[in-house]
Scaffold this motif. Structure first.
Motif, PDB file in Angstrom:
ATOM      1  N   UNK A 130       4.151 -38.263  14.837  1.00 50.40           N
ATOM      2  CA  UNK A 130       4.775 -38.265  16.289  1.00 50.40           C
ATOM      3  C   UNK A 130       4.958 -36.987  16.548  1.00 50.40           C
ATOM      4  N   UNK A 131       6.141 -36.914  17.371  1.00 54.29           N
ATOM      5  CA  UNK A 131       6.728 -35.755  17.827  1.00 54.29           C
ATOM      6  C   UNK A 131       7.118 -34.555  17.013  1.00 54.29           C
ATOM      7  N   UNK A 132       7.161 -35.135  15.731  1.00 53.24           N
ATOM      8  CA  UNK A 132       7.797 -34.020  14.586  1.00 53.24           C
ATOM      9  C   UNK A 132       6.628 -33.421  14.105  1.00 53.24           C
ATOM     10  N   UNK A 133       5.291 -33.967  14.200  1.00 51.36           N
ATOM     11  CA  UNK A 133       4.356 -33.037  13.463  1.00 51.36           C
ATOM     12  C   UNK A 133       2.899 -32.796  14.433  1.00 51.36           C
ATOM     13  N   UNK A 134       1.994 -32.678  13.780  1.00 46.50           N
ATOM     14  CA  UNK A 134       0.714 -32.407  14.771  1.00 46.50           C
ATOM     15  C   UNK A 134      -0.553 -32.870  13.938  1.00 46.50           C
ATOM     16  N   UNK A 135      -1.616 -32.872  14.689  1.00 46.56           N
ATOM     17  CA  UNK A 135      -3.019 -33.498  14.129  1.00 46.56           C
ATOM     18  C   UNK A 135      -3.908 -32.146  14.029  1.00 46.56           C
ATOM     19  N   UNK A 175       4.920 -37.593  23.108  1.00 50.14           N
ATOM     20  CA  UNK A 175       5.350 -39.381  22.949  1.00 50.14           C
ATOM     21  C   UNK A 175       4.441 -39.987  22.254  1.00 50.14           C
ATOM     22  N   UNK A 176       4.826 -41.174  21.981  1.00 51.32           N
ATOM     23  CA  UNK A 176       3.789 -41.908  21.142  1.00 51.32           C
ATOM     24  C   UNK A 176       3.627 -41.643  19.927  1.00 51.32           C
ATOM     25  N   UNK A 177       2.189 -41.999  19.183  1.00 47.57           N
ATOM     26  CA  UNK A 177       2.240 -42.117  17.774  1.00 47.57           C
ATOM     27  C   UNK A 177       0.646 -41.991  17.293  1.00 47.57           C
ATOM     28  N   UNK A 178       0.393 -41.005  16.470  1.00 45.58           N
ATOM     29  CA  UNK A 178      -0.917 -41.011  16.078  1.00 45.58           C
ATOM     30  C   UNK A 178      -1.142 -41.528  14.533  1.00 45.58           C
ATOM     31  N   UNK A 179      -2.048 -42.543  14.246  1.00 42.42           N
ATOM     32  CA  UNK A 179      -2.247 -42.715  13.160  1.00 42.42           C
ATOM     33  C   UNK A 179      -3.399 -42.031  12.251  1.00 42.42           C
ATOM     34  N   UNK A 180      -3.215 -41.731  10.928  1.00 42.92           N
ATOM     35  CA  UNK A 180      -3.977 -41.151  10.043  1.00 42.92           C
ATOM     36  C   UNK A 180      -4.673 -42.122   8.984  1.00 42.92           C
ATOM     37  N   UNK A 181      -6.042 -42.416   9.101  1.00 42.55           N
ATOM     38  CA  UNK A 181      -6.714 -43.320   8.411  1.00 42.55           C
ATOM     39  C   UNK A 181      -7.594 -42.850   7.475  1.00 42.55           C
ATOM     40  N   UNK A 182      -7.675 -43.407   6.199  1.00 41.21           N
ATOM     41  CA  UNK A 182      -8.832 -43.373   5.188  1.00 41.21           C
ATOM     42  C   UNK A 182      -9.978 -44.244   5.547  1.00 41.21           C
ATOM     43  N   UNK A 183     -10.926 -43.841   5.908  1.00 39.89           N
ATOM     44  CA  UNK A 183     -12.085 -45.134   6.177  1.00 39.89           C
ATOM     45  C   UNK A 183     -13.110 -45.115   4.969  1.00 39.89           C
ATOM     46  N   UNK A 184     -13.318 -46.256   4.626  1.00 41.76           N
ATOM     47  CA  UNK A 184     -14.333 -46.366   3.437  1.00 41.76           C
ATOM     48  C   UNK A 184     -15.683 -46.841   4.023  1.00 41.76           C
ATOM     49  N   UNK A 185     -16.566 -46.656   2.951  1.00 36.75           N
ATOM     50  CA  UNK A 185     -18.044 -46.690   3.366  1.00 36.75           C
ATOM     51  C   UNK A 185     -18.268 -48.018   4.051  1.00 36.75           C
ATOM     52  N   UNK A 240      -2.646 -44.046   6.045  1.00 42.31           N
ATOM     53  CA  UNK A 240      -2.048 -42.920   4.991  1.00 42.31           C
ATOM     54  C   UNK A 240      -0.965 -42.109   5.761  1.00 42.31           C
ATOM     55  N   UNK A 241      -0.890 -42.175   6.843  1.00 40.48           N
ATOM     56  CA  UNK A 241      -0.037 -41.118   7.607  1.00 40.48           C
ATOM     57  C   UNK A 241       0.313 -41.373   8.863  1.00 40.48           C
ATOM     58  N   UNK A 242       1.189 -41.160   9.427  1.00 42.73           N
ATOM     59  CA  UNK A 242       1.752 -41.281  11.114  1.00 42.73           C
ATOM     60  C   UNK A 242       2.413 -39.896  11.600  1.00 42.73           C
ATOM     61  N   UNK A 250      -2.207 -44.885  18.125  1.00 41.30           N
ATOM     62  CA  UNK A 250      -1.507 -46.487  17.776  1.00 41.30           C
ATOM     63  C   UNK A 250      -0.941 -46.842  19.077  1.00 41.30           C
ATOM     64  N   UNK A 251      -0.171 -46.279  20.051  1.00 39.93           N
ATOM     65  CA  UNK A 251       0.327 -46.454  21.033  1.00 39.93           C
ATOM     66  C   UNK A 251       0.159 -45.484  22.251  1.00 39.93           C
ATOM     67  N   UNK A 252       0.017 -45.906  23.363  1.00 39.74           N
ATOM     68  CA  UNK A 252       0.071 -44.912  24.442  1.00 39.74           C
ATOM     69  C   UNK A 252       0.746 -43.816  24.213  1.00 39.74           C
ATOM     70  N   UNK A 253       0.157 -42.393  24.201  1.00 36.94           N
ATOM     71  CA  UNK A 253       0.706 -41.216  24.014  1.00 36.94           C
ATOM     72  C   UNK A 253       0.455 -40.131  24.912  1.00 36.94           C
TER      73      UNK A 253
END
Length: 216
Positions: A45-50, A24-34, A41-43, A68-71
């Motif tokens: 949820x239960x359809x994928x994995x980290x 449940x919930x959602x994970x955010x994939x972020x590109x981080x700059x110096x 750049x990506x989200x 991003x949200x309680x998961x």
């Protein structure tokens, strides 16, 4: 395991010791700059994995992953996953499919952030979030939305105000409620439809492949 809001699963350059499968919930994939700035750049949820790099044999992360949200999620040791991949070709194929869909979405989101107006990107992003959490109610601050969309907080305020004035969403103190999903889809840029159709087509092809392989 439970993941609180803004819980960091890994940072850029970290060794991937674990992978996470969301329930449940959602994970955010972020590109981080110096300079510390980041853009989504990506989200996931239960359809994928980290932990996608592990599927290609890589050991380190190229980006930041945060909730991003309680998961809630299943956490698996990366070595355990790799040992299972050697024994189970069907699992390997399914995770490769997740990787391809994620790569497609990352490319589309990168183009979207460059080409489309903030209110269109906000509409697209809200739709993607709602799809992953199966809810039209989201808890998101303007500052966080700005980070996700790669724009200033003031721009998010204007964009959210436009959607609220049109009766598409209600936004108050970090709580977003989608009131008219059909109109939100019309307002969103074409990127949402492109990603959704491509993912659905590939998943349909994957189901056909599994069915054919089972029969043979």
């Amino acid at each position: 395991m439970r993941l609180d809001v803004h819980h960091t699963l890994h940072e850029t350059g970290d060794t991937l010791k674990s992978v996470y499968f969301c329930n449940s919930g959602m994970i955010s994939i972020l590109n981080v700059f110096p300079d510390g700035k980041s853009v989504e750049v990506g989200l996931v949820g239960k359809e994928g994995f980290v932990g996608l790099p592990l599927i290609a044999g890589f050991r380190t992360a190229s980006n930041r992953a945060i909730s991003q949200i309680k998961a809630t999620a299943f956490r698996m040791d990366s070595q355990v996953l790799l040992s299972h991949l050697e024994l189970c070709t069907s699992l390997t194929r399914q995770l490769q499919q997740c990787s391809q869909i994620a790569a497609m979405e990352m490319g589309q989101i990168a183009a979207c952030n460059r080409l489309h107006e903030v209110h269109e990107r906000l509409a697209r992003w809200l739709l993607m979030c709602a799809d992953r959490v199966d809810s039209n109610s989201l808890t998101l601050t303007q500052e966080f939305l700005g980070q996700m969309l790669g724009t200033r907080r003031s721009s998010v305020t204007v964009a959210a105000g436009m959607l609220q004035k049109a009766g598409i969403i209600n936004y108050s103190r970090g709580d977003v409620k989608i009131l008219d999903r059909a109109q939100l889809e019309i307002t969103a840029c074409e990127c949402y439809g492109i990603m959704r159709r491509q993912a659905e087509e590939w998943r349909s092809q994957a189901r056909e492949f599994r069915s054919t392989a089972h029969i043979s």
